[in-house]
Design a protein around this motif. Structure first.
Motif, mmCIF file in Angstrom:
data_model
loop_
_atom_site.group_PDB
_atom_site.id
_atom_site.type_symbol
_atom_site.label_atom_id
_atom_site.label_comp_id
_atom_site.label_asym_id
_atom_site.label_seq_id
_atom_site.Cartn_x
_atom_site.Cartn_y
_atom_site.Cartn_z
ATOM 1 N N LEU A 82 127.287 54.380 47.428
ATOM 2 C CA LEU A 82 126.030 54.784 46.794
ATOM 3 C C LEU A 82 126.099 54.550 45.281
ATOM 4 O O LEU A 82 125.173 54.005 44.681
ATOM 5 C CB LEU A 82 125.732 56.256 47.097
ATOM 6 C CG LEU A 82 124.441 56.809 46.499
ATOM 7 C CD1 LEU A 82 123.229 56.031 46.982
ATOM 8 C CD2 LEU A 82 124.309 58.298 46.852
ATOM 9 N N ALA A 83 127.212 54.943 44.679
ATOM 10 C CA ALA A 83 127.374 54.718 43.241
ATOM 11 C C ALA A 83 127.363 53.225 42.912
ATOM 12 O O ALA A 83 126.770 52.798 41.912
ATOM 13 C CB ALA A 83 128.677 55.352 42.758
ATOM 14 N N THR A 84 127.972 52.424 43.754
ATOM 15 C CA THR A 84 127.996 50.973 43.543
ATOM 16 C C THR A 84 126.583 50.389 43.594
ATOM 17 O O THR A 84 126.196 49.578 42.742
ATOM 18 C CB THR A 84 128.890 50.306 44.607
ATOM 19 O OG1 THR A 84 130.216 50.826 44.473
ATOM 20 C CG2 THR A 84 128.908 48.798 44.459
ATOM 21 N N LEU A 85 125.804 50.825 44.581
ATOM 22 C CA LEU A 85 124.434 50.323 44.706
ATOM 23 C C LEU A 85 123.560 50.823 43.557
ATOM 24 O O LEU A 85 122.698 50.091 43.055
ATOM 25 C CB LEU A 85 123.844 50.719 46.063
ATOM 26 C CG LEU A 85 124.540 50.063 47.268
ATOM 27 C CD1 LEU A 85 124.039 50.673 48.568
ATOM 28 C CD2 LEU A 85 124.371 48.555 47.260
ATOM 29 N N GLU A 86 123.778 52.057 43.137
ATOM 30 C CA GLU A 86 123.034 52.572 41.979
ATOM 31 C C GLU A 86 123.357 51.774 40.723
ATOM 32 O O GLU A 86 122.479 51.524 39.899
ATOM 33 C CB GLU A 86 123.339 54.059 41.758
ATOM 34 C CG GLU A 86 122.639 54.956 42.745
ATOM 35 C CD GLU A 86 122.889 56.435 42.492
ATOM 36 O OE1 GLU A 86 122.398 57.247 43.280
ATOM 37 O OE2 GLU A 86 123.583 56.785 41.513
ATOM 38 N N TYR A 87 124.611 51.361 40.589
ATOM 39 C CA TYR A 87 124.990 50.531 39.449
ATOM 40 C C TYR A 87 124.187 49.225 39.470
ATOM 41 O O TYR A 87 123.655 48.796 38.437
ATOM 42 C CB TYR A 87 126.490 50.232 39.474
ATOM 43 C CG TYR A 87 126.922 49.345 38.345
ATOM 44 C CD1 TYR A 87 127.170 49.864 37.081
ATOM 45 C CD2 TYR A 87 127.053 47.969 38.524
ATOM 46 C CE1 TYR A 87 127.538 49.047 36.025
ATOM 47 C CE2 TYR A 87 127.416 47.145 37.483
ATOM 48 C CZ TYR A 87 127.665 47.684 36.237
ATOM 49 O OH TYR A 87 128.018 46.868 35.195
ATOM 50 N N ALA A 88 124.089 48.633 40.654
ATOM 51 C CA ALA A 88 123.337 47.370 40.765
ATOM 52 C C ALA A 88 121.885 47.560 40.344
ATOM 53 O O ALA A 88 121.342 46.746 39.597
ATOM 54 C CB ALA A 88 123.411 46.843 42.199
ATOM 55 N N VAL A 89 121.277 48.639 40.784
ATOM 56 C CA VAL A 89 119.856 48.860 40.494
ATOM 57 C C VAL A 89 119.643 49.262 39.034
ATOM 58 O O VAL A 89 118.816 48.679 38.329
ATOM 59 C CB VAL A 89 119.273 49.929 41.445
ATOM 60 C CG1 VAL A 89 117.865 50.322 41.025
ATOM 61 C CG2 VAL A 89 119.287 49.422 42.884
ATOM 62 N N HIS A 90 120.403 50.264 38.584
ATOM 63 C CA HIS A 90 120.154 50.820 37.245
ATOM 64 C C HIS A 90 120.718 49.974 36.106
ATOM 65 O O HIS A 90 120.102 49.867 35.053
ATOM 66 C CB HIS A 90 120.706 52.244 37.151
ATOM 67 C CG HIS A 90 119.969 53.203 38.025
ATOM 68 N ND1 HIS A 90 118.665 53.578 37.775
ATOM 69 C CD2 HIS A 90 120.334 53.829 39.154
ATOM 70 C CE1 HIS A 90 118.266 54.414 38.717
ATOM 71 N NE2 HIS A 90 119.258 54.588 39.574
ATOM 72 N N GLU A 91 121.880 49.407 36.305
ATOM 73 C CA GLU A 91 122.522 48.677 35.205
ATOM 74 C C GLU A 91 122.234 47.185 35.235
ATOM 75 O O GLU A 91 122.187 46.542 34.196
ATOM 76 C CB GLU A 91 124.035 48.915 35.219
ATOM 77 C CG GLU A 91 124.418 50.367 35.012
ATOM 78 C CD GLU A 91 123.930 50.921 33.674
ATOM 79 O OE1 GLU A 91 123.994 50.193 32.669
ATOM 80 O OE2 GLU A 91 123.475 52.080 33.652
ATOM 81 N N LEU A 92 122.069 46.625 36.437
ATOM 82 C CA LEU A 92 121.868 45.178 36.539
ATOM 83 C C LEU A 92 120.418 44.798 36.823
ATOM 84 O O LEU A 92 120.058 43.635 36.741
ATOM 85 C CB LEU A 92 122.779 44.597 37.633
ATOM 86 C CG LEU A 92 124.273 44.885 37.485
ATOM 87 C CD1 LEU A 92 125.038 44.314 38.660
ATOM 88 C CD2 LEU A 92 124.815 44.371 36.157
ATOM 89 N N GLY A 93 119.609 45.789 37.225
ATOM 90 C CA GLY A 93 118.208 45.506 37.528
ATOM 91 C C GLY A 93 118.005 44.770 38.838
ATOM 92 O O GLY A 93 116.990 44.099 39.035
ATOM 93 N N THR A 94 118.943 44.905 39.761
ATOM 94 C CA THR A 94 118.828 44.234 41.060
ATOM 95 C C THR A 94 117.626 44.786 41.818
ATOM 96 O O THR A 94 117.543 46.000 42.027
ATOM 97 C CB THR A 94 120.129 44.424 41.878
ATOM 98 O OG1 THR A 94 121.218 43.946 41.098
ATOM 99 C CG2 THR A 94 120.064 43.678 43.204
ATOM 100 N N PRO A 95 116.684 43.918 42.231
ATOM 101 C CA PRO A 95 115.426 44.406 42.799
ATOM 102 C C PRO A 95 115.435 44.693 44.296
ATOM 103 O O PRO A 95 114.520 45.326 44.801
ATOM 104 C CB PRO A 95 114.459 43.261 42.503
ATOM 105 C CG PRO A 95 115.325 42.044 42.572
ATOM 106 C CD PRO A 95 116.661 42.474 42.003
ATOM 107 N N LEU A 96 116.443 44.227 45.027
ATOM 108 C CA LEU A 96 116.402 44.309 46.490
ATOM 109 C C LEU A 96 117.699 44.918 47.025
ATOM 110 O O LEU A 96 118.793 44.490 46.643
ATOM 111 C CB LEU A 96 116.226 42.894 47.067
ATOM 112 C CG LEU A 96 116.231 42.740 48.584
ATOM 113 C CD1 LEU A 96 115.034 43.456 49.214
ATOM 114 C CD2 LEU A 96 116.221 41.259 48.960
ATOM 115 N N LEU A 97 117.570 45.911 47.912
ATOM 116 C CA LEU A 97 118.722 46.497 48.598
ATOM 117 C C LEU A 97 118.636 46.149 50.072
ATOM 118 O O LEU A 97 117.562 46.224 50.664
ATOM 119 C CB LEU A 97 118.734 48.021 48.450
ATOM 120 C CG LEU A 97 118.899 48.577 47.054
ATOM 121 C CD1 LEU A 97 118.785 50.105 47.075
ATOM 122 C CD2 LEU A 97 120.229 48.166 46.457
#
Ligand SMILES: [Zn+2]
Length: 151
Positions: A82-97
């Motif tokens: 969960l923390a890894t995916l949150e990093y992708a969304v919040h820090e990298l701006g990744t739009p799709l999970l």
């Protein structure tokens, strides 16, 4: 290059189609690696199984930097994932999970054996069974193959 959620999903579908047809692209990874030294712009973040047969970069014919992936047997969501995916969304701006299950998942199959046959798993494998148990129990309430439905 930044893309939105719809474009990210379109790319995953298209790139998986190339993989399925055996038409994957040839790449010079050294060039792409140098272009990513300063930043990454992954268009999708995946929660995928650790199964060696389902390497997401190959399945989606992805380039370096395209996918931000966390892998765990049974592709269940741990706090670390969960923390890894949150990093992708919040820090990298990744739009799709995407949660990526796969056929013949051994981790889910082991949990089915625990539920249906009372199998005792060795070592820490019970952690996986506990985490995937809700999916197996929900699958048992439906029609069809329990393993396939749980996956
Ligand atoms: Zn698996």
């Amino acid at each position: 290059m930044k893309v939105d959620t719809d474009e990210g999903l379109r790319r995953l579908i298209e790139e998986n189609g190339r993989f399925v047809k055996g038409l994957t692209k040839r790449r010079d990874l050294s060039v792409r690696r140098m272009a990513l030294v300063e930043a990454q712009f992954s268009f999708a973040a995946l929660l995928a199984c650790a199964d060696s047969r389902v390497a997401s970069e190959y399945v989606f014919d992805a380039d370096l930097g395209d996918l931000f992936i966390t892998r765990i047997a049974g592709n269940y969501l741990s706090q670390d994932d969960l923390a890894t995916l949150e990093y992708a969304v919040h820090e990298l701006g990744t739009p799709l999970l995407m949660v990526l299950g796969h056929t013949s998942c051994g981790a889910v199959k082991a949990t089915v054996q625990v539920v249906e046959q009372g199998v005792q798993l060795p070592g820490h494998l019970g952690i996986i069974a506990d985490a995937t148990m809700p999916a197996v129990q929900a699958a048992k309430m439906r029609t069809g193959d329990v393993l396939t439905t749980a996956i």
